[in-house]
Each structure stands twice: as structure tokens, then as C-alpha cells.
Design a protein around this motif. Structure first.
Motif, PDB file in Angstrom:
ATOM      1  N   LEU A 156      -1.444   8.262  -7.078  1.00 30.89           N
ATOM      2  CA  LEU A 156      -2.400   8.076  -6.100  1.00 30.89           C
ATOM      3  C   LEU A 156      -1.583   7.383  -4.799  1.00 30.89           C
ATOM      4  CD1 LEU A 156      -4.022   8.070  -8.919  1.00 30.89           C
ATOM      5  CD2 LEU A 156      -5.602   6.138  -7.931  1.00 30.89           C
ATOM      6  N   HIS A 157      -1.283   8.169  -3.983  1.00 37.11           N
ATOM      7  CA  HIS A 157      -0.697   7.779  -2.660  1.00 37.11           C
ATOM      8  C   HIS A 157       0.695   8.459  -2.998  1.00 37.11           C
ATOM      9  CE1 HIS A 157      -4.266   5.659  -1.500  1.00 37.11           C
ATOM     10  NE2 HIS A 157      -4.162   4.903  -2.636  1.00 37.11           N
ATOM     11  N   SER A 158       1.663   8.390  -2.009  1.00 39.92           N
ATOM     12  CA  SER A 158       2.864   9.013  -1.871  1.00 39.92           C
ATOM     13  C   SER A 158       3.808   7.997  -2.406  1.00 39.92           C
ATOM     14  CB  SER A 158       3.517   9.368  -0.570  1.00 39.92           C
ATOM     15  OG  SER A 158       4.679   9.492  -0.313  1.00 39.92           O
ATOM     16  N   PRO A 159       4.781   8.219  -3.139  1.00 39.60           N
ATOM     17  CA  PRO A 159       5.995   6.934  -3.593  1.00 39.60           C
ATOM     18  C   PRO A 159       6.665   6.606  -2.542  1.00 39.60           C
ATOM     19  CG  PRO A 159       5.777   9.301  -4.900  1.00 39.60           C
ATOM     20  CD  PRO A 159       5.201   9.545  -3.599  1.00 39.60           C
ATOM     21  N   ILE A 160       6.677   6.961  -1.370  1.00 41.18           N
ATOM     22  CA  ILE A 160       7.424   6.590  -0.241  1.00 41.18           C
ATOM     23  C   ILE A 160       6.616   6.304   0.978  1.00 41.18           C
ATOM     24  CG2 ILE A 160       9.340   7.113   1.193  1.00 41.18           C
ATOM     25  CD1 ILE A 160      10.332   6.952  -1.440  1.00 41.18           C
ATOM     26  N   ASP A 161       6.796   4.908   1.340  1.00 42.86           N
ATOM     27  CA  ASP A 161       6.060   4.655   2.532  1.00 42.86           C
ATOM     28  C   ASP A 161       6.474   5.273   3.795  1.00 42.86           C
ATOM     29  OD1 ASP A 161       5.418   2.589   5.122  1.00 42.86           O
ATOM     30  OD2 ASP A 161       4.126   2.041   3.588  1.00 42.86           O
ATOM     31  N   PRO A 162       5.573   6.260   4.592  1.00 42.54           N
ATOM     32  CA  PRO A 162       6.061   7.004   5.639  1.00 42.54           C
ATOM     33  C   PRO A 162       6.470   5.955   6.557  1.00 42.54           C
ATOM     34  CG  PRO A 162       3.520   6.858   5.439  1.00 42.54           C
ATOM     35  CD  PRO A 162       3.998   6.090   4.122  1.00 42.54           C
ATOM     36  N   THR A 163       6.143   4.787   6.826  1.00 43.38           N
ATOM     37  CA  THR A 163       6.596   4.149   8.042  1.00 43.38           C
ATOM     38  C   THR A 163       8.023   3.397   7.666  1.00 43.38           C
ATOM     39  OG1 THR A 163       4.372   3.444   8.304  1.00 43.38           O
ATOM     40  CG2 THR A 163       6.030   1.936   9.420  1.00 43.38           C
ATOM     41  N   THR A 164       7.938   2.641   6.459  1.00 43.15           N
ATOM     42  CA  THR A 164       9.361   2.043   5.920  1.00 43.15           C
ATOM     43  C   THR A 164      10.074   2.738   5.419  1.00 43.15           C
ATOM     44  OG1 THR A 164       8.428   1.378   3.798  1.00 43.15           O
ATOM     45  CG2 THR A 164       7.965  -0.141   5.798  1.00 43.15           C
ATOM     46  N   LYS A 165       9.938   4.041   5.112  1.00 45.69           N
ATOM     47  CA  LYS A 165      10.650   5.039   4.242  1.00 45.69           C
ATOM     48  C   LYS A 165      11.302   4.208   3.228  1.00 45.69           C
ATOM     49  CE  LYS A 165      10.346   8.011   7.684  1.00 45.69           C
ATOM     50  NZ  LYS A 165       9.599   7.106   8.736  1.00 45.69           N
ATOM     51  N   GLN A 166      10.827   3.076   2.760  1.00 37.45           N
ATOM     52  CA  GLN A 166      11.035   2.673   1.309  1.00 37.45           C
ATOM     53  C   GLN A 166      10.020   2.951   0.219  1.00 37.45           C
ATOM     54  OE1 GLN A 166      13.894   0.990   1.092  1.00 37.45           O
ATOM     55  NE2 GLN A 166      14.367   1.602   3.274  1.00 37.45           N
ATOM     56  N   THR A 167      10.449   2.367  -0.831  1.00 37.54           N
ATOM     57  CA  THR A 167       9.234   2.758  -2.096  1.00 37.54           C
ATOM     58  C   THR A 167       8.007   2.233  -1.769  1.00 37.54           C
ATOM     59  OG1 THR A 167      11.226   2.568  -3.567  1.00 37.54           O
ATOM     60  CG2 THR A 167       8.805   2.301  -4.439  1.00 37.54           C
ATOM     61  N   ASN A 168       7.074   2.828  -2.134  1.00 37.20           N
ATOM     62  CA  ASN A 168       5.526   2.510  -1.496  1.00 37.20           C
ATOM     63  C   ASN A 168       5.021   1.777  -2.783  1.00 37.20           C
ATOM     64  OD1 ASN A 168       2.795   2.058  -0.736  1.00 37.20           O
ATOM     65  ND2 ASN A 168       2.401   4.272  -0.793  1.00 37.20           N
ATOM     66  N   TYR A 169       4.945   0.437  -2.804  1.00 37.65           N
ATOM     67  CA  TYR A 169       4.530  -0.264  -4.017  1.00 37.65           C
ATOM     68  C   TYR A 169       2.974  -0.226  -4.315  1.00 37.65           C
ATOM     69  CZ  TYR A 169       9.243  -1.878  -4.113  1.00 37.65           C
ATOM     70  OH  TYR A 169      10.855  -1.896  -3.949  1.00 37.65           O
ATOM     71  N   TYR A 170       2.254   0.415  -3.319  1.00 36.03           N
ATOM     72  CA  TYR A 170       1.035   0.728  -3.536  1.00 36.03           C
ATOM     73  C   TYR A 170       0.535   2.072  -4.194  1.00 36.03           C
ATOM     74  CZ  TYR A 170       0.101  -3.442  -0.660  1.00 36.03           C
ATOM     75  OH  TYR A 170       0.022  -4.501   0.207  1.00 36.03           O
ATOM     76  N   CYS A 171       1.547   2.860  -4.449  1.00 36.04           N
ATOM     77  CA  CYS A 171       1.487   3.845  -5.238  1.00 36.04           C
ATOM     78  C   CYS A 171       1.053   3.787  -6.570  1.00 36.04           C
ATOM     79  CB  CYS A 171       2.716   4.965  -5.078  1.00 36.04           C
ATOM     80  SG  CYS A 171       2.663   6.385  -5.969  1.00 36.04           S
ATOM     81  N   THR A 172       0.086   4.065  -6.962  1.00 37.82           N
ATOM     82  CA  THR A 172      -0.428   4.134  -8.435  1.00 37.82           C
ATOM     83  C   THR A 172      -0.183   5.343  -9.326  1.00 37.82           C
ATOM     84  OG1 THR A 172      -2.221   2.415  -7.756  1.00 37.82           O
ATOM     85  CG2 THR A 172      -2.375   3.473  -9.905  1.00 37.82           C
TER      86      THR A 172
END
Length: 401
Positions: free
Chosen positions: A148-164
């Protein structure tokens, strides 16, 4: 042949140097019209083009079929419907895996060959994100994983910790749920009903089907991923006869949820047709309504690990009102070498045509639909290409540092 000091030589050198001086809006227009892997070649031309590549808004690339791979060696073979070519990618870092249990856009969900842990890998960039360790001996292996959502945050280019990450274990009838960065998985028991391997995110909710026809609708909320479960028994009457077997898939299609039934002949294990239903919700009532066609500008890519609807207008070269399908072999069943089944099913005529323009030798792992992406935090720094003919088609090898 003139020397570099001649007027013609100076003019040629001046013309050549101007490519790196093109205005950004011109190079951005070029970027947004390139396919894969031309975008990687564009990035390697010069420093200014690389900067434009990094900042330009990317369009999505054609879905590919990952038809052959060695997870221990990190080699992946893709077939592109866009240019009818095979691409081999070698991920040089030590990203060994045992099984692929999921695919979402450009990401594969792999299990480790030695430990009870899973990780996400983008084979086009080499980017890796780890999931929590599975510290439970009763867990066999996940059979289907969705993101659910991309593993990489498109803004910070870091791990997306909201990715489920949601993993279905069909054998123990439970869902394992976590967010990237969590220390452990949350376990949601699903009573004692066995599930069909169907798992999809639709309108921010998770949908799955049990063998008795129950539709499970799961909502997640809060930092601890609290689950609210709604079970709906949706009746459907589909008799296929003793000589046939059914496989079921759930697919998100814009504002609709589709259930696709795949009918195979038991004796040959070959697909003979597909039947499509659309979920219709009325106050207090859910119904599966038969759909006899897809829109003429839509194609369905169908597989056990990943299914999606794409626009044939946005992705040229695809057949509309058709189902592109791969084999649905479970990796946990006895490994018997066989020719994997792939094809293109024309919904209106009911005919099946070859999906790949070459024969595959017996292969034990399932084929996977995947969409290339090269805009992540670990972008490709160098791509080396070797092009040669392999029988009747062009093969290109890409090494990822």
C-alpha cells in the motif's frame, strides 16, 4: 579527413557541444517521450542531461513480463511489449532471494534463502528495503504480498515509512501486516476459512476471498495498524464441469473491483477461457455482476502475484479488450518441470494467442508482471549495454552497479 583545426572540424565540434546546451524544457520534452531503457542511455550522455533526468517528471513505462530469473545470482530476464525485446539485468550487489511472493509496480517482494525475513527489491535500480523479521516458527511462507503506497517517498527519496506491507499466508489462514521500519509484524487471524490467494487494495481497503465465497473487507487505521474486518457472503453461480478447474483473481479497475475467474482443463492444465464479474454494492447488499467485455482501450495483465488494468492508449502496442496472462503456479507445490503458460486472451472472440514470441524451456518459478521505474534514491550510476541477436529477437543486457 579534415583536421580539428579546419573550419569544418570546428563547426562539427561546435555542433556536438550544443547538445549539452539545449534548454531544459526541450530536454524535458525528450525525457518524457523516451521508453525503457532509452531513459538510462539519455542519463549517461552528459552531466546536464543527467540533471534533467533527475528532476523531470517521469511517465510510467510499459509493463514487462519477468519470465526468467535467478534470485541467488541476481539476474533477471524481462520481455518488453513496447519494443519486442528481451532485457537481462544483473544486480551486482548481494541481494540473494529464495522466492518471489509479490510484485507492485517496479518492486519485487523476495524471501531470504536462509532467514525468515522478506525484503523489497527494485531490480531496475538495485534499491532494497527490508521488512521485519518473521520470528514465528509456525509461519511457513507468505503466498501473496501487496504494498500500500510506494516504498520510496517521492519527495525525500528515502524509505517511505507510511508504506504498508500486507502478506497473505493461505496455509495458516492469516494476514501479516507491517509498515516499513516496524520491528515486528501484526498478525490478523482469518478464522478457519482457507483463502484463494486473492489479495488486493481497493479504495484504501484490503479485499480477499475465501473458498466458501466470503468477501473479506479489511480497513487499517492508527499507528499500530488496527484492523476492522467486514465479512460479506456474495453468492455466485459458476459451474465449470468435472473436467475443469477454477482460479480466482481480484483486480482494481479504476472505480470498480473485478473478480476474474480463470478456467483450466484439468487434463492439460491449459487455460480455456476467462469470466469477469464486477462488484456492485447497494445498501446492505453486495452482488457480482457479469461483465462480458473490457473497454476497447483497456488491457488486463493477470497473474497470481500481480494483476492490473492498463490503458492501450497510454501504452501503445497492446491489444484492447484482452487479458495478458501468465502461469499461476504456486511456488510451494511439488516442483515438476513444465512449460509455463502465457498467452493473450481476446475477450470478444474467446481466442488465445501466444504472449511471448519464443518458446520457454521448462521453468519452475512463476512469471511476474512488473513495471520499470528508475526514479528512486538509488538511481543507476552506470549502465552497460550489450546488444546481440538471440534467434529471432534482440537481447540487451544491463548491469546495475
Amino acid at each position: 579527413m579534415g583536421s580539428s583545426s579546419s573550419p569544418n572540424g570546428e563547426m562539427k565540434m561546435a555542433d556536438h557541444s550544443r547538445w549539452s546546451e539545449l534548454p531544459n524544457h526541450i530536454t524535458e520534452m525528450i525525457v518524457n517521450r523516451l521508453g525503457f531503457p532509452d531513459i538510462i542511455r539519455f542519463r549517461a550522455v552528459c552531466r546536464s542531461w543527467r540533471s534533467v533526468y533527475t528532476e523531470a517528471r517521469r511517465h510510467r513505462y510499459h509493463p514487462m513480463v519477468l519470465y526468467e530469473y535467478n534470485l541467488q545470482k541476481g539476474t533477471f530476464g524481462f520481455y518488453s511489449f513496447e519494443d519486442k525485446k528481451v532485457y537481462w539485468i544483473n544486480v551486482r550487489d548481494n541481494y540473494q532471494g529464495k522466492h518471489c511472493v509479490g510484485s507492485c509496480e517496479s518492486w519485487l517482494v523476495l524471501s531470504s534463502p536462509y532467514l525468515r525475513n522478506y525484503f523489497l527489491l527494485n531490480p531496475f535500480t538495485g534499491a532494497r528495503v527490508d521488512c521485519p523479521y518473521v520470528n514465528r516458527p509456525d509461519v511457513d511462507v507468505f503466498t501473496k504480498v501487496i504494498l500500500l503506497h510506494s516504498p520510496i517517498d517521492p519527495t525525500t527519496k528515502q524509505t517511505n515509512y507510511y508504506c504498508t506491507v500486507v502478506a497473505l499466508n493461505s496455509f495458516s489462514t492469516e494476514l501479516n501486516i507491517c509498515r516499513l521500519g516496524d520491528l515486528r509484524w501484526n498478525v490478523l487471524k482469518l478464522d478457519h476459512e482457507h483463502f484463494l490467494g486473492c489479495l488486493v487494495c481497493f479504495k484504501d481497503k484490503i479485499y480477499s476471498l475465501s473458498t466458501n465465497g466470503e468477501l473479506w473487507i479489511i480497513s487499517l487505521s492508527g499507528p499500530m495498524l488496527r484492523a476492522t474486518v467486514q465479512k460479506v457472503l456474495v453468492q455466485i453461480n459458476l459451474t465449470v464441469g468435472l473436467d475443469f478447474q477454477k482460479e480466482c483473481y481480484l483486480v482494481e479497475s479504476e472505480e470498480n473491483l473485478l473478480m476474474v475467474i480463470r478456467i483450466k482443463r484439468k487434463s492439460t492444465k491449459k487455460t480455456v477461457r476467462f469470466v469477469i464479474y464486477k462488484l456492485v454494492q447497494n445498501p446492505g447488499e453486495y452482488k457480482w455482476i457479469r461483465e462480458y467485455n473490457l473497454p476497447d482501450d483497456r488491457a488486463l495483465f493477470l497473474g497470481r502475484l500481480c494483476s492490473r488494468i492498463v490503458s492501450t492508449t497510454e501504452y501503445g502496442g497492446l491489444q484492447g479488450n484482452s487479458i495478458y496472462f501468465t502461469d499461476d503456479k504456486l511456488i510451494h507445490k511439488a516442483r515438476v518441470s513444465e512449460y509455463p503458460e502465457t498467452g493473450i486472451y481476446n475477450i470478444r472472440s474467446g481466442s488465445i494467442a501466444p504472449c511471448l514470441p519464443f518458446n520457454l524451456y521448462p521453468f519452475d518459478l512463476p512469471h511476474i508482471w512488473i513495471t520499470p521505474s528508475v526514479r528512486n534514491r538509488d538511481a543507476i550510476d552506470l549502465a552497460e549495454f550489450w546488444t546481440h541477436w538471440n534467434g529471432t529477437m534482440m537481447v540487451e543486457q544491463i548491469s546495475i552497479n
